[in-house]
Enzyme design. Structure first.
Site, PDB file in Angstrom:
ATOM      1  N   HIS A 125       0.833  -1.201   0.000  1.00  0.00           N
ATOM      2  CA  HIS A 125       0.000   0.000   0.000  1.00  0.00           C
ATOM      3  C   HIS A 125       0.870   1.253   0.000  1.00  0.00           C
ATOM      4  O   HIS A 125       0.345   2.365   0.135  1.00  0.00           O
ATOM      5  CB  HIS A 125      -0.872   0.053   1.266  1.00  0.00           C
ATOM      6  CG  HIS A 125      -1.909  -1.017   1.364  1.00  0.00           C
ATOM      7  ND1 HIS A 125      -2.659  -1.436   0.302  1.00  0.00           N
ATOM      8  CD2 HIS A 125      -2.346  -1.738   2.443  1.00  0.00           C
ATOM      9  CE1 HIS A 125      -3.512  -2.376   0.709  1.00  0.00           C
ATOM     10  NE2 HIS A 125      -3.332  -2.577   1.995  1.00  0.00           N
ATOM     11  N   PHE A 246     -14.820 -13.370  -5.996  1.00  0.00           N
ATOM     12  CA  PHE A 246     -14.927 -12.855  -4.623  1.00  0.00           C
ATOM     13  C   PHE A 246     -15.620 -13.880  -3.728  1.00  0.00           C
ATOM     14  O   PHE A 246     -15.197 -14.116  -2.594  1.00  0.00           O
ATOM     15  CB  PHE A 246     -15.690 -11.533  -4.597  1.00  0.00           C
ATOM     16  CG  PHE A 246     -15.764 -10.928  -3.224  1.00  0.00           C
ATOM     17  CD1 PHE A 246     -14.725 -10.130  -2.755  1.00  0.00           C
ATOM     18  CD2 PHE A 246     -16.841 -11.179  -2.386  1.00  0.00           C
ATOM     19  CE1 PHE A 246     -14.772  -9.595  -1.476  1.00  0.00           C
ATOM     20  CE2 PHE A 246     -16.893 -10.646  -1.105  1.00  0.00           C
ATOM     21  CZ  PHE A 246     -15.856  -9.851  -0.654  1.00  0.00           C
TER      22      PHE A 246
END
Length: 310
Positions: A125, A246
């Protein structure tokens, strides 16, 4: 280790045990203690440290590394799973490191990473300023996953309130105030995107979106294969798709992420922002987007009019 033990199972159990110890420690800390600032950006103090950031400078990147870059809650674990699944289909290669972020852990982790066989899947990140410069020097290929900022914000709010290692919030309004000003863990969504936008023209970046992956996963998987030069058959690609939807990942999340499975894989929907955003907040973020990302390649890729308007 006895002959009946599965190394893969043992490594997963060790990872989950370490995760559980971290969670227990986090529960004893105050919201302020759970974050620290490094070069002007907030990070989770229980997972990151200044010593680890400094040790990162000794990391040795390789040209065949797979670097995944995402702002929090924009498809990180999804992308990691996809790349690991592709490498398994290609080389029968099991993940050799846990799925924690590049910047998480103790300083000695980079020595361990340097010893791992290629290709290594690395996810982060971090902003372009704070990630290892070696990755740029080696021209490592970068897969960047974007998600529209309104859904990213709502997902991040729920994640913060359900993950003990992150500071929790008393209300959505309180979180939104910090999100819009960039006073959240990992900093401003908009500054993050603008920083990485600079690298789009280098020829070694593939830009995908969470929304396109949800809409047509097989098409996005083919783009990833082309980008990395992975020669997967249609049958192998179908297996990757089946294992990385997902729902498939959510169903198996207790195996991969232990007690936090439902925290990492909550809804994975497009448009969930409408459940929390007030009209005033929606307009405020619209203005922020217009000021910072409208007219950029990132802004165009996000398709803001389609996904962020009522």
């Amino acid at each position: 280790m006895s002959g009946s033990e599965d190394p893969k199972q043992t490594n997963r159990e060790k990872f989950q045990a370490e995760m559980q110890r971290t969670l227990e420690k986090a529960k004893t800390m105050t919201p302020e203690e759970l974050k620290f600032s490094y070069k002007g950006i907030l990070y989770p103090s229980i997972l990151c440290s200044e010593a680890t950031f400094q040790a990162m400078e000794g990391f040795e990147a390789r040209e065949d590394d797979v670097l995944i870059i995402t702002y929090p809650k924009c498809g990180t674990n999804w992308a990691i799973k996809i790349l690991h699944q592709m490498l398994f289909e290609l080389h029968n290669k099991e993940p050799t490191i846990d799925q924690a972020m590049f910047e998480f852990g103790k300083p000695e982790k980079y020595k361990y990473l340097n010893e791992q066989p290629s290709p290594r899947v690395i996810s982060s990140h971090l902003t372009h300023e704070n990630i290892s410069k070696s990755l740029f020097e080696k021209k490592t290929k970068i897969l960047i996953i974007l998600r529209n900022p309104k859904d990213a914000a709502v997902s991040y709010y729920h994640f913060s309130n359900n993950n003990p290692v992150l500071p929790s919030y008393s209300s959505w309004d309180a979180f939104f105030k910090d999100f819009i000003t960039g006073d959240v863990i990992y900093g401003s969504y908009f500054d993050y995107a603008l920083g990485w936008e600079k690298y789009l023209d280098g020829g070694n970046v593939l830009l995908l979106t969470f929304e396109d992956m949800k809409t047509d996963l097989i098409a996005e998987l083919k783009k990833i294969c082309d980008f990395y030069g992975f020669s997967l058959t249609d049958e192998q690609l179908q297996k990757v798709q089946e294992n990385t939807t997902f729902q498939s990942m959510k169903d198996k999340s207790s195996e991969s992420h232990g007690n936090l499975g439902n925290v990492f894989f909550r809804k994975g929907e497009i448009g969930d922002w409408k459940s929390l955003f007030t009209e005033e907040q929606s307009k405020e973020l619209d203005a922020k987007f217009e000021k910072h990302l409208a007219g950029t390649k990132f802004g165009e890729k996000i398709n803001y009019p389609k996904y962020c308007t009522y």
